[in-house]
Write an enzyme that holds these catalytic residues in place. Structure first.
Site, PDB file in Angstrom:
ATOM      1  N   ASP A  49     -34.251 -58.352  23.897  1.00  0.00           N
ATOM      2  CA  ASP A  49     -33.833 -57.012  24.329  1.00  0.00           C
ATOM      3  C   ASP A  49     -32.820 -56.489  23.310  1.00  0.00           C
ATOM      4  O   ASP A  49     -32.592 -57.129  22.271  1.00  0.00           O
ATOM      5  CB  ASP A  49     -33.268 -57.048  25.761  1.00  0.00           C
ATOM      6  CG  ASP A  49     -31.894 -57.696  25.827  1.00  0.00           C
ATOM      7  OD1 ASP A  49     -31.483 -58.340  24.829  1.00  0.00           O
ATOM      8  OD2 ASP A  49     -31.215 -57.561  26.854  1.00  0.00           O
ATOM      9  N   GLU A  78     -36.324 -56.455  36.002  1.00  0.00           N
ATOM     10  CA  GLU A  78     -36.555 -56.124  34.592  1.00  0.00           C
ATOM     11  C   GLU A  78     -36.923 -54.653  34.409  1.00  0.00           C
ATOM     12  O   GLU A  78     -36.526 -54.031  33.437  1.00  0.00           O
ATOM     13  CB  GLU A  78     -37.642 -57.029  33.985  1.00  0.00           C
ATOM     14  CG  GLU A  78     -37.176 -58.449  33.739  1.00  0.00           C
ATOM     15  CD  GLU A  78     -35.927 -58.547  32.859  1.00  0.00           C
ATOM     16  OE1 GLU A  78     -35.719 -57.676  31.998  1.00  0.00           O
ATOM     17  OE2 GLU A  78     -35.144 -59.495  33.047  1.00  0.00           O
ATOM     18  N   TYR A  91     -34.356 -42.276  34.928  1.00  0.00           N
ATOM     19  CA  TYR A  91     -35.599 -42.670  34.234  1.00  0.00           C
ATOM     20  C   TYR A  91     -36.709 -42.926  35.258  1.00  0.00           C
ATOM     21  O   TYR A  91     -37.203 -44.039  35.410  1.00  0.00           O
ATOM     22  CB  TYR A  91     -35.378 -43.910  33.367  1.00  0.00           C
ATOM     23  CG  TYR A  91     -34.321 -43.716  32.317  1.00  0.00           C
ATOM     24  CD1 TYR A  91     -34.590 -42.984  31.165  1.00  0.00           C
ATOM     25  CD2 TYR A  91     -33.047 -44.231  32.491  1.00  0.00           C
ATOM     26  CE1 TYR A  91     -33.619 -42.785  30.204  1.00  0.00           C
ATOM     27  CE2 TYR A  91     -32.065 -44.027  31.537  1.00  0.00           C
ATOM     28  CZ  TYR A  91     -32.359 -43.310  30.399  1.00  0.00           C
ATOM     29  OH  TYR A  91     -31.398 -43.117  29.458  1.00  0.00           O
ATOM     30  N   TYR A 113     -41.028 -56.201  25.514  1.00  0.00           N
ATOM     31  CA  TYR A 113     -39.886 -56.939  26.045  1.00  0.00           C
ATOM     32  C   TYR A 113     -40.123 -57.385  27.494  1.00  0.00           C
ATOM     33  O   TYR A 113     -39.956 -58.559  27.833  1.00  0.00           O
ATOM     34  CB  TYR A 113     -38.585 -56.110  25.967  1.00  0.00           C
ATOM     35  CG  TYR A 113     -37.533 -56.746  26.830  1.00  0.00           C
ATOM     36  CD1 TYR A 113     -36.893 -57.910  26.417  1.00  0.00           C
ATOM     37  CD2 TYR A 113     -37.257 -56.259  28.113  1.00  0.00           C
ATOM     38  CE1 TYR A 113     -35.990 -58.569  27.234  1.00  0.00           C
ATOM     39  CE2 TYR A 113     -36.356 -56.908  28.941  1.00  0.00           C
ATOM     40  CZ  TYR A 113     -35.728 -58.059  28.491  1.00  0.00           C
ATOM     41  OH  TYR A 113     -34.862 -58.712  29.319  1.00  0.00           O
ATOM     42  N   TRP A 141     -31.265 -61.812  41.099  1.00  0.00           N
ATOM     43  CA  TRP A 141     -32.642 -62.190  40.743  1.00  0.00           C
ATOM     44  C   TRP A 141     -32.675 -63.518  39.982  1.00  0.00           C
ATOM     45  O   TRP A 141     -33.729 -64.040  39.690  1.00  0.00           O
ATOM     46  CB  TRP A 141     -33.296 -61.101  39.887  1.00  0.00           C
ATOM     47  CG  TRP A 141     -32.442 -60.632  38.752  1.00  0.00           C
ATOM     48  CD1 TRP A 141     -32.355 -61.191  37.515  1.00  0.00           C
ATOM     49  CD2 TRP A 141     -31.556 -59.510  38.751  1.00  0.00           C
ATOM     50  NE1 TRP A 141     -31.461 -60.493  36.743  1.00  0.00           N
ATOM     51  CE2 TRP A 141     -30.960 -59.445  37.475  1.00  0.00           C
ATOM     52  CE3 TRP A 141     -31.206 -58.551  39.704  1.00  0.00           C
ATOM     53  CZ2 TRP A 141     -30.031 -58.466  37.133  1.00  0.00           C
ATOM     54  CZ3 TRP A 141     -30.287 -57.575  39.357  1.00  0.00           C
ATOM     55  CH2 TRP A 141     -29.715 -57.538  38.093  1.00  0.00           C
ATOM     56  N   THR A 189     -30.874 -49.397  31.496  1.00  0.00           N
ATOM     57  CA  THR A 189     -29.814 -49.266  32.502  1.00  0.00           C
ATOM     58  C   THR A 189     -28.982 -50.543  32.534  1.00  0.00           C
ATOM     59  O   THR A 189     -29.528 -51.644  32.441  1.00  0.00           O
ATOM     60  CB  THR A 189     -30.436 -49.000  33.896  1.00  0.00           C
ATOM     61  OG1 THR A 189     -31.342 -47.910  33.777  1.00  0.00           O
ATOM     62  CG2 THR A 189     -29.383 -48.645  34.922  1.00  0.00           C
ATOM     63  N   CYS A 207     -14.217 -65.740  19.175  1.00  0.00           N
ATOM     64  CA  CYS A 207     -15.607 -66.098  19.498  1.00  0.00           C
ATOM     65  C   CYS A 207     -15.842 -67.578  19.185  1.00  0.00           C
ATOM     66  O   CYS A 207     -15.475 -68.060  18.108  1.00  0.00           O
ATOM     67  CB  CYS A 207     -16.548 -65.230  18.666  1.00  0.00           C
ATOM     68  SG  CYS A 207     -18.254 -65.758  18.759  1.00  0.00           S
ATOM     69  N   CYS A 233     -14.836 -60.985  17.834  1.00  0.00           N
ATOM     70  CA  CYS A 233     -15.085 -62.032  16.830  1.00  0.00           C
ATOM     71  C   CYS A 233     -13.877 -62.959  16.663  1.00  0.00           C
ATOM     72  O   CYS A 233     -14.048 -64.143  16.380  1.00  0.00           O
ATOM     73  CB  CYS A 233     -15.435 -61.409  15.487  1.00  0.00           C
ATOM     74  SG  CYS A 233     -16.845 -60.298  15.565  1.00  0.00           S
TER      75      CYS A 233
HETATM   76  S1  SF4 Z   1     -21.494 -63.816  17.497  1.00  0.00           S
HETATM   77 FE1  SF4 Z   1     -19.282 -63.898  17.685  1.00  0.00          FE
HETATM   78  S2  SF4 Z   1     -18.520 -63.750  15.596  1.00  0.00           S
HETATM   79 FE2  SF4 Z   1     -20.649 -63.092  15.546  1.00  0.00          FE
HETATM   80  S3  SF4 Z   1     -20.542 -60.879  15.771  1.00  0.00           S
HETATM   81 FE3  SF4 Z   1     -20.818 -61.717  17.806  1.00  0.00          FE
HETATM   82  S4  SF4 Z   1     -18.744 -61.940  18.615  1.00  0.00           S
HETATM   83 FE4  SF4 Z   1     -18.577 -61.681  16.400  1.00  0.00          FE
END
Ligand code: SF4
Length: 355
Positions: A144, A43, A88, A126, A26, A49, A205, A202
């Site tokens: 969302d 949507e 649903y 939303y 989409w 889902t 990230c 993280c």
């Molecule tokens: S944005 Fe990055 S650093 Fe922050 S919680 Fe999400 S994954 Fe972790």
């Protein structure tokens, strides 16, 4: 967080999306508006889902109902059959009603304004923002559950009830003023890859420097236990392979879908009788061993299946009809009903000589 940090974060997220956006049927090129009908269907399907579960259903649905007109003119049963298995089912009813309204009152053209979209059945805060933004380029804040989680983490508001926050205000700080639809989809994809609900990545990230999220000790996280409900499903069959189904009352869960007749879904483990049938008093129907388990969003249902030969029925006051494995395909049924039917046939063939 100051403006420079916000701008850097936005730039990194946009760049990430440019390089890694998911190819979804989409979606369209970055910076372009999506097709309104495809956006509406996707949507609604994506409400509660996951994308992966939606993809196959979306393709088949679009072949069957390629535009608003074909959907509006279809029967409710046809729409439910195309939706069967996606769950649903209230969404399918509402989508069908919305298509009829769009066809009749808006000349088949999907409204572009959020305020108008919100008046259509099944379209809330939303979904109206998403359609207005993704399909018409309106600068709405599309939030969302993934975007909400992302915003809360960036500002370290997740699991932090001591801080009061206003999600809309935080969203306004985080979102750019232009191309908000692309930015929202970028966050959705980024969340799918990195900022996942459980165990966000993280450590590698690309925006960790700009994120205030402090991962909680796992002992602090609350595990939500689902409620359990129980019922009995009456699989009434004959030797020619026919079995009995009925339409569930519209006001109940899976309302309007067809099922193997079942008792009320209760939290008590004590199995009750359906009371609408009487059996030959010398006949002992067989309760199958395994409980059929089916997860709904807020509870798990366990169904005990009882198999009954048609010829042992003295009275049957359940409103319903007889089908076989081939004709059942003409009726909308849920995955739960599919499981009950498959299990019953499997057990009947292995127990045949005892039944
Ligand atoms: S944005 Fe990055 S650093 Fe922050 S919680 Fe999400 S994954 Fe972790």
């Amino acid at each position: 967080m100051n403006n420079i940090r916000i701008h850097t974060l936005q730039r990194k997220i946009k760049l990430y999306y440019k390089k890694n956006s998911r190819l979804l049927p989409w979606r369209i090129k970055l910076g372009k508006n999506q097709d309104p009908y495809k956006t509406l269907i996707s949507e609604i399907m994506l409400q509660q889902t996951r994308v992966k579960a939606v993809l196959d259903y979306y393709k088949v649905f679009l072949i069957k109902f390629p535009d608003i007109k074909s959907l509006a003119l279809a029967s409710e049963k046809e729409v439910l059959i195309a939706w069967s298995g996606l769950g649903y089912y209230r969404r399918a009813f509402n989508l069908h009603r919305a298509a009829k309204i769009i066809f009749k009152e808006y000349n088949g053209i999907i409204p572009s304004e959020k305020i108008v979209l919100r008046t259509l059945p099944g379209i809330g805060e939303y979904t109206s923002s998403a359609i207005a933004s993704f399909a018409f380029g309106k600068e709405e804040l599309v939030v969302d559950t993934n975007v909400e989680r992302f915003i809360k983490r960036i500002f370290n508001m997740e699991d932090n009830s001591s801080k009061s926050y206003n999600l809309k205000e935080l969203g306004e700080i985080l979102f750019p003023k232009k191309n908000r639809g692309d930015f929202a989809q970028a966050i959705m994809d980024f969340s799918n890859d990195y900022c996942t609900k459980l165990r966000p990545k993280c450590h590698n990230c690309i925006i960790s420097r700009y994120c205030d999220y402090k991962s909680l000790d796992t002992s602090q996280k609350i595990k939500v236990k689902k409620n359990k409900k129980y019922c009995v499903s009456y699989f009434i069959y004959d030797l020619k392979g026919f079995f009995f189904i009925r339409r569930r009352p519209i006001s109940e869960i899976l309302g309007g879908m067809y099922e193997i007749p079942s008792t009320l879904w209760k939290s008590s483990k004590k199995f009750s009788n359906i009371n609408l049938i009487t059996l030959d008093k010398n006949y002992n129907p067989i309760f199958l061993n395994k409980l059929i388990k089916h997860d709904f969003s807020h509870f798990t249902l366990f169904s005990k299946v009882i198999v009954i030969k048609k010829e042992k029925l003295i009275t049957n006051n359940i409103k319903g009809l007889w089908v076989n494995k081939s004709t059942i395909k003409r009726f909308p049924i849920s995955n739960l009903t599919k499981k009950v039917i498959d299990y019953s046939f499997e057990e009947i063939s292995s127990l045949k000589k005892f039944l």
